[in-house]
Design a protein around this motif. Structure first.
Motif, PDB file in Angstrom:
ATOM      1  N   GLU A  64     -50.215  54.613 -13.217  1.00 32.84           N
ATOM      2  CA  GLU A  64     -50.905  55.167 -12.044  1.00 32.84           C
ATOM      3  C   GLU A  64     -51.870  54.133 -11.456  1.00 32.84           C
ATOM      4  O   GLU A  64     -52.002  54.008 -10.238  1.00 32.84           O
ATOM      5  N   ILE A  65     -52.544  53.384 -12.338  1.00 30.24           N
ATOM      6  CA  ILE A  65     -53.431  52.316 -11.866  1.00 30.24           C
ATOM      7  C   ILE A  65     -52.616  51.252 -11.142  1.00 30.24           C
ATOM      8  O   ILE A  65     -53.018  50.755 -10.079  1.00 30.24           O
ATOM      9  N   ARG A  66     -51.456  50.929 -11.678  1.00 31.41           N
ATOM     10  CA  ARG A  66     -50.587  49.930 -11.047  1.00 31.41           C
ATOM     11  C   ARG A  66     -50.139  50.392  -9.662  1.00 31.41           C
ATOM     12  O   ARG A  66     -50.071  49.587  -8.715  1.00 31.41           O
ATOM     13  N   ARG A  67     -49.861  51.679  -9.503  1.00 27.98           N
ATOM     14  CA  ARG A  67     -49.439  52.176  -8.190  1.00 27.98           C
ATOM     15  C   ARG A  67     -50.559  51.996  -7.157  1.00 27.98           C
ATOM     16  O   ARG A  67     -50.302  51.637  -6.002  1.00 27.98           O
ATOM     17  N   GLU A  68     -51.799  52.243  -7.565  1.00 29.24           N
ATOM     18  CA  GLU A  68     -52.913  52.034  -6.634  1.00 29.24           C
ATOM     19  C   GLU A  68     -53.130  50.545  -6.371  1.00 29.24           C
ATOM     20  O   GLU A  68     -53.475  50.152  -5.247  1.00 29.24           O
ATOM     21  N   LEU A  69     -52.938  49.710  -7.386  1.00 32.50           N
ATOM     22  CA  LEU A  69     -53.004  48.264  -7.182  1.00 32.50           C
ATOM     23  C   LEU A  69     -51.992  47.826  -6.130  1.00 32.50           C
ATOM     24  O   LEU A  69     -52.310  47.018  -5.237  1.00 32.50           O
ATOM     25  N   ASP A  70     -50.771  48.335  -6.212  1.00 29.21           N
ATOM     26  CA  ASP A  70     -49.736  47.947  -5.254  1.00 29.21           C
ATOM     27  C   ASP A  70     -50.171  48.239  -3.820  1.00 29.21           C
ATOM     28  O   ASP A  70     -49.872  47.458  -2.898  1.00 29.21           O
ATOM     29  N   GLU A  71     -50.869  49.359  -3.608  1.00 32.58           N
ATOM     30  CA  GLU A  71     -51.365  49.682  -2.269  1.00 32.58           C
ATOM     31  C   GLU A  71     -52.453  48.701  -1.839  1.00 32.58           C
ATOM     32  O   GLU A  71     -52.492  48.258  -0.688  1.00 32.58           O
ATOM     33  N   VAL A  72     -53.339  48.363  -2.753  1.00 31.25           N
ATOM     34  CA  VAL A  72     -54.402  47.394  -2.450  1.00 31.25           C
ATOM     35  C   VAL A  72     -53.808  46.047  -2.054  1.00 31.25           C
ATOM     36  O   VAL A  72     -54.261  45.392  -1.103  1.00 31.25           O
ATOM     37  N   LEU A  73     -52.762  45.627  -2.757  1.00 32.43           N
ATOM     38  CA  LEU A  73     -52.166  44.314  -2.504  1.00 32.43           C
ATOM     39  C   LEU A  73     -51.461  44.219  -1.157  1.00 32.43           C
ATOM     40  O   LEU A  73     -51.156  43.112  -0.694  1.00 32.43           O
ATOM     41  N   LYS A  74     -51.236  45.357  -0.506  1.00 37.00           N
ATOM     42  CA  LYS A  74     -50.635  45.342   0.824  1.00 37.00           C
ATOM     43  C   LYS A  74     -51.610  44.833   1.885  1.00 37.00           C
ATOM     44  O   LYS A  74     -51.205  44.503   2.998  1.00 37.00           O
ATOM     45  N   ARG A  75     -52.903  44.773   1.536  1.00 37.26           N
ATOM     46  CA  ARG A  75     -53.935  44.304   2.475  1.00 37.26           C
ATOM     47  C   ARG A  75     -54.705  43.145   1.836  1.00 37.26           C
ATOM     48  O   ARG A  75     -55.861  43.259   1.478  1.00 37.26           O
ATOM     49  N   PRO A  76     -54.057  41.987   1.675  1.00 35.72           N
ATOM     50  CA  PRO A  76     -54.669  40.881   0.944  1.00 35.72           C
ATOM     51  C   PRO A  76     -55.947  40.347   1.581  1.00 35.72           C
ATOM     52  O   PRO A  76     -56.818  39.818   0.876  1.00 35.72           O
ATOM     53  N   ASP A  77     -56.083  40.486   2.910  1.00 41.99           N
ATOM     54  CA  ASP A  77     -57.295  39.985   3.560  1.00 41.99           C
ATOM     55  C   ASP A  77     -58.528  40.804   3.215  1.00 41.99           C
ATOM     56  O   ASP A  77     -59.654  40.391   3.499  1.00 41.99           O
ATOM     57  N   ASP A  78     -58.335  41.970   2.601  1.00 45.24           N
ATOM     58  CA  ASP A  78     -59.461  42.797   2.168  1.00 45.24           C
ATOM     59  C   ASP A  78     -59.900  42.471   0.744  1.00 45.24           C
ATOM     60  O   ASP A  78     -60.795  43.132   0.208  1.00 45.24           O
TER      61      ASP A  78
END
Length: 262
Positions: A64-78
């Protein structure tokens, strides 16, 4: 996007800041023997999972943590580089090779990031003794040079979330021992030992990076609590908390980089 010239501005430190940083680091290291004497767990490069039952909660929730990480990685400039938040890390963090997405800094919650990862935030809230937590993201080919952490008041933990296919070529060395991560598994180590990281692969490596209070006797616990309180009053802590405000804003609204370092 920031230029290298602008990036270098974030790393500038006044002579006074530099003196405080070096003096503080030397003071912290002078306490290592005292902290080792009062530690309830071994003072060894790698530590035992049975001393930290919190790890079972982490490993049970890693997908579940990995799934949220994947969403974060979609916005690398953040996602800031480590030295964008903590200029004191500029010796070991360069360019965009090592980026960090923080949830907790010495007990201070980063609500903006927690809201983007609610399951991860809930898991972190259930972990006793947690002081620091963030996604630690290494680009392909990244090498973090040998260095040491400042205090034995804390124990470092990595929960592996994304590991290169050729995992044996992605490793951390702590003292004279080398470890390669396995997805979903947590590892504990004492970062006051010299350590370095190599990602000699074409793939990204991501861990959930955590610091837990070291289990101590009553004297050691009181001393460590006082020590961490002093660290929170120092530029070593205040600068990252101030700088992270930059990354709450859209790129076009971010503050002047010259004003990053307090």
């Amino acid at each position: 996007m920031k230029t290298e010239a602008a990036d270098s501005k974030t790393r500038k430190r006044s002579p006074l800041h530099q003196l405080v940083h070096v003096s503080g680091k030397n003071l912290l290291r002078s306490l290592w023997a005292f902290q080792g004497k009062h530690s309830k767990i071994p003072v060894s490069p790698f530590l035992f999972a049975e001393d930290f039952p919190q790890l079972a909660t982490l490993e049970a929730n890693w997908r579940e943590i990995r799934r949220e990480l994947d969403e974060v990685l979609k916005r690398p400039d953040d996602i800031p580089a480590f030295h964008d938040l903590s200029p004191d890390q500029s010796r070991i963090s360069k360019g965009r090779q090592w980026t960090t997405f923080a949830f907790l800094m010495l007990g201070e919650r980063i609500d903006y990031n927690r809201e983007r990862c609610p399951h991860t935030a809930a898991v972190l809230d259930a972990l006793p003794g947690l002081q620091n937590a963030w996604f630690s993201i290494l680009a392909p080919g990244t090498k973090i040079p040998p260095h040491r952490g400042p205090t034995r008041a804390l124990v470092r933990c990595h929960l592996a979330l994304e590991v290169p296919k050729d995992r044996e070529r992605c490793w951390i060395r702590v003292d004279d021992q080398r470890y390669s991560w396995t997805e979903g598994k947590a590892v504990l180590f004492d970062d006051t030992y010299e350590h370095e990281v190599h990602n000699d692969t074409p793939d990204r490596r991501v861990v959930l990076f955590l610091d837990f209070d070291r289990p101590m006797d009553a004297v050691g616990t009181a001393a460590n609590q006082a020590l961490l309180g002093l660290i929170k009053l120092s530029p070593y802590f205040k600068a990252p908390i101030k700088n992270i405000a930059l990354w709450k804003k859209p790129i076009g609204e971010r503050v002047d980089l010259d004003n990053l370092v307090g």
